[in-house]
Design an enzyme around this catalytic site. Structure first.
Site, PDB file in Angstrom:
ATOM      1  N   CYS A   4      43.480  23.142  42.956  1.00  0.00           N
ATOM      2  CA  CYS A   4      42.736  24.527  42.810  1.00  0.00           C
ATOM      3  C   CYS A   4      42.704  25.333  43.909  1.00  0.00           C
ATOM      4  O   CYS A   4      42.202  24.984  45.126  1.00  0.00           O
ATOM      5  CB  CYS A   4      41.267  24.181  42.173  1.00  0.00           C
ATOM      6  SG  CYS A   4      40.610  26.015  42.049  1.00  0.00           S
ATOM      7  N   CYS A   7      39.300  26.290  45.257  1.00  0.00           N
ATOM      8  CA  CYS A   7      38.637  25.069  45.790  1.00  0.00           C
ATOM      9  C   CYS A   7      39.203  24.760  47.284  1.00  0.00           C
ATOM     10  O   CYS A   7      38.249  24.482  48.156  1.00  0.00           O
ATOM     11  CB  CYS A   7      38.840  24.141  44.972  1.00  0.00           C
ATOM     12  SG  CYS A   7      37.701  23.653  43.531  1.00  0.00           S
ATOM     13  N   ASP A  30      40.271  39.712  49.615  1.00  0.00           N
ATOM     14  CA  ASP A  30      41.462  39.331  48.492  1.00  0.00           C
ATOM     15  C   ASP A  30      42.867  39.698  49.418  1.00  0.00           C
ATOM     16  O   ASP A  30      42.945  40.393  50.144  1.00  0.00           O
ATOM     17  CB  ASP A  30      41.289  40.362  47.386  1.00  0.00           C
ATOM     18  CG  ASP A  30      42.009  39.829  46.125  1.00  0.00           C
ATOM     19  OD1 ASP A  30      41.610  39.429  45.000  1.00  0.00           O
ATOM     20  OD2 ASP A  30      43.604  40.153  46.258  1.00  0.00           O
ATOM     21  N   HIS A  46      33.642  24.114  41.314  1.00  0.00           N
ATOM     22  CA  HIS A  46      34.754  24.554  40.559  1.00  0.00           C
ATOM     23  C   HIS A  46      34.295  24.652  38.911  1.00  0.00           C
ATOM     24  O   HIS A  46      33.653  23.922  38.325  1.00  0.00           O
ATOM     25  CB  HIS A  46      35.846  23.530  40.556  1.00  0.00           C
ATOM     26  CG  HIS A  46      37.084  24.050  39.719  1.00  0.00           C
ATOM     27  ND1 HIS A  46      38.052  24.648  40.104  1.00  0.00           N
ATOM     28  CD2 HIS A  46      37.103  23.750  38.356  1.00  0.00           C
ATOM     29  CE1 HIS A  46      38.597  25.015  39.180  1.00  0.00           C
ATOM     30  NE2 HIS A  46      38.423  24.460  38.197  1.00  0.00           N
ATOM     31  N   ASN A  88      37.234  38.697  35.464  1.00  0.00           N
ATOM     32  CA  ASN A  88      38.321  38.739  34.912  1.00  0.00           C
ATOM     33  C   ASN A  88      38.034  37.318  34.048  1.00  0.00           C
ATOM     34  O   ASN A  88      38.353  36.201  34.780  1.00  0.00           O
ATOM     35  CB  ASN A  88      39.720  38.872  35.267  1.00  0.00           C
ATOM     36  CG  ASN A  88      39.763  40.266  35.806  1.00  0.00           C
ATOM     37  OD1 ASN A  88      39.561  41.341  35.517  1.00  0.00           O
ATOM     38  ND2 ASN A  88      40.611  40.422  37.062  1.00  0.00           N
ATOM     39  N   THR A  96      43.808  35.300  36.590  1.00  0.00           N
ATOM     40  CA  THR A  96      45.063  34.629  37.087  1.00  0.00           C
ATOM     41  C   THR A  96      44.908  33.327  37.879  1.00  0.00           C
ATOM     42  O   THR A  96      45.890  32.403  37.820  1.00  0.00           O
ATOM     43  CB  THR A  96      45.903  35.279  37.901  1.00  0.00           C
ATOM     44  OG1 THR A  96      45.247  35.890  38.869  1.00  0.00           O
ATOM     45  CG2 THR A  96      46.532  36.704  37.070  1.00  0.00           C
ATOM     46  N   HIS A  99      39.672  29.569  38.775  1.00  0.00           N
ATOM     47  CA  HIS A  99      38.476  29.134  39.549  1.00  0.00           C
ATOM     48  C   HIS A  99      37.496  30.406  39.417  1.00  0.00           C
ATOM     49  O   HIS A  99      37.868  31.523  39.817  1.00  0.00           O
ATOM     50  CB  HIS A  99      38.572  28.725  41.086  1.00  0.00           C
ATOM     51  CG  HIS A  99      37.433  28.281  41.685  1.00  0.00           C
ATOM     52  ND1 HIS A  99      37.359  27.085  42.345  1.00  0.00           N
ATOM     53  CD2 HIS A  99      36.269  29.107  41.959  1.00  0.00           C
ATOM     54  CE1 HIS A  99      36.185  26.950  42.625  1.00  0.00           C
ATOM     55  NE2 HIS A  99      35.586  28.241  42.929  1.00  0.00           N
ATOM     56  N   HIS A 101      35.758  33.568  39.743  1.00  0.00           N
ATOM     57  CA  HIS A 101      35.493  34.291  40.908  1.00  0.00           C
ATOM     58  C   HIS A 101      34.919  35.628  40.516  1.00  0.00           C
ATOM     59  O   HIS A 101      35.282  36.130  39.335  1.00  0.00           O
ATOM     60  CB  HIS A 101      36.630  34.576  41.571  1.00  0.00           C
ATOM     61  CG  HIS A 101      37.930  34.748  40.983  1.00  0.00           C
ATOM     62  ND1 HIS A 101      38.339  33.870  40.072  1.00  0.00           N
ATOM     63  CD2 HIS A 101      38.514  36.138  40.608  1.00  0.00           C
ATOM     64  CE1 HIS A 101      39.558  34.403  39.732  1.00  0.00           C
ATOM     65  NE2 HIS A 101      39.682  35.982  39.993  1.00  0.00           N
ATOM     66  N   HIS A 103      35.220  40.016  41.643  1.00  0.00           N
ATOM     67  CA  HIS A 103      35.717  40.723  42.598  1.00  0.00           C
ATOM     68  C   HIS A 103      34.627  41.756  42.937  1.00  0.00           C
ATOM     69  O   HIS A 103      34.017  42.327  42.016  1.00  0.00           O
ATOM     70  CB  HIS A 103      36.729  41.521  41.901  1.00  0.00           C
ATOM     71  CG  HIS A 103      38.080  40.577  41.321  1.00  0.00           C
ATOM     72  ND1 HIS A 103      39.379  40.838  42.039  1.00  0.00           N
ATOM     73  CD2 HIS A 103      38.039  40.003  40.248  1.00  0.00           C
ATOM     74  CE1 HIS A 103      40.058  39.848  41.120  1.00  0.00           C
ATOM     75  NE2 HIS A 103      39.516  39.496  40.248  1.00  0.00           N
TER      76      HIS A 103
HETATM   77  P1  5GP Z   1      42.006  37.315  38.677  1.00  0.00           P
HETATM   78  O1  5GP Z   1      43.353  37.968  38.426  1.00  0.00           O
HETATM   79  O2  5GP Z   1      42.082  35.765  38.476  1.00  0.00           O
HETATM   80  O3  5GP Z   1      40.848  38.003  38.323  1.00  0.00           O
HETATM   81  O4  5GP Z   1      41.918  37.412  40.370  1.00  0.00           O
HETATM   82  C1  5GP Z   1      42.743  36.622  41.330  1.00  0.00           C
HETATM   83  C2  5GP Z   1      42.702  37.090  42.763  1.00  0.00           C
HETATM   84  O5  5GP Z   1      42.878  36.253  43.792  1.00  0.00           O
HETATM   85  C3  5GP Z   1      43.691  38.303  42.880  1.00  0.00           C
HETATM   86  O6  5GP Z   1      42.990  39.689  43.088  1.00  0.00           O
HETATM   87  C4  5GP Z   1      44.645  37.960  43.832  1.00  0.00           C
HETATM   88  O7  5GP Z   1      44.938  39.044  44.887  1.00  0.00           O
HETATM   89  C5  5GP Z   1      43.642  36.762  44.571  1.00  0.00           C
HETATM   90  N1  5GP Z   1      44.446  35.907  45.442  1.00  0.00           N
HETATM   91  C6  5GP Z   1      45.327  35.075  44.596  1.00  0.00           C
HETATM   92  N2  5GP Z   1      45.731  33.729  45.703  1.00  0.00           N
HETATM   93  C7  5GP Z   1      44.999  34.385  46.637  1.00  0.00           C
HETATM   94  C8  5GP Z   1      44.835  33.758  47.990  1.00  0.00           C
HETATM   95  O8  5GP Z   1      45.697  32.456  48.335  1.00  0.00           O
HETATM   96  N3  5GP Z   1      43.859  34.177  48.876  1.00  0.00           N
HETATM   97  C9  5GP Z   1      43.399  35.128  48.915  1.00  0.00           C
HETATM   98  N4  5GP Z   1      42.255  35.517  49.651  1.00  0.00           N
HETATM   99  N5  5GP Z   1      43.378  35.808  47.530  1.00  0.00           N
HETATM  100  C10 5GP Z   1      44.213  35.371  46.628  1.00  0.00           C
HETATM  101 ZN    ZN Z   2      38.482  25.271  42.173  1.00  0.00          ZN
END
Ligand code: 5GP
Ligand code: ZN
Length: 115
Positions: A4, A7, A30, A46, A88, A96, A99, A101, A103
């Site tokens: 993950c 994680c 981000d 997690h 999301n 995407t 885990h 999160h 924003h």
């Molecule tokens: P989701 O689309 O799941 O709501 O948001 C995932 C977020 O994680 C996206 O805004 C993406 O830019 C961010 N993200 C994905 N991989 C990484 C990473 O390795 N490091 C950081 N800092 N952000 C990430």
């Molecule tokens: Zn995780």
């Protein structure tokens, strides 16, 4: 949770740009910011998504703690003019990274409704 990405970020196995950290949560910038300020706030524990959070005392304490810290994190980031906190969840929510999160976006006028 093995494999993950968040994680691994929380465990410092993958580098990130930290904003706030304590025993239970981690906040970092981000990788692809969608606003001048765009950070992610995660529980270190997690959960694949919000749907995995239960009504156990442990989960309620953890999520309550995370929410109670949002204002302090917004202060650290200078978001005195307001911000948006987004989760999301699942396919339709365009999640995407599996885990949990949140924003935290700010420093620009955010449009409504979201797409
Ligand atoms: P989701 O689309 O799941 O709501 O948001 C995932 C977020 O994680 C996206 O805004 C993406 O830019 C961010 N993200 C994905 N991989 C990484 C990473 O390795 N490091 C950081 N800092 N952000 C990430
Ligand atoms: Zn995780």
């Amino acid at each position: 949770m093995e494999n993950c990405i968040f994680c691994k970020i929380a465990a410092k196995e993958i580098p990130s740009n930290a904003v706030y950290e304590d025993e239970e949560i981690y906040c970092f910038h981000d990788l692809e910011p969608q606003a001048p300020v765009h950070v992610l706030i995660i529980p270190k524990k997690h959960f694949a998504s919000l749907n995995e959070v239960t009504e156990s005392a442990e989960d309620k304490e953890l999520l309550g703690h995370l929410m109670a810290k949002v204002g302090q994190i917004a202060d650290i980031l200078g978001l005195e003019n307001g911000y948006r906190l987004v989760n999301n969840c699942g396919e339709d929510g365009m999640q995407t990274v599996p885990h949990l999160h949140f924003h935290l976006l700010g420093k620009r006028k955010l449009t409504w409704p979201p797409g």
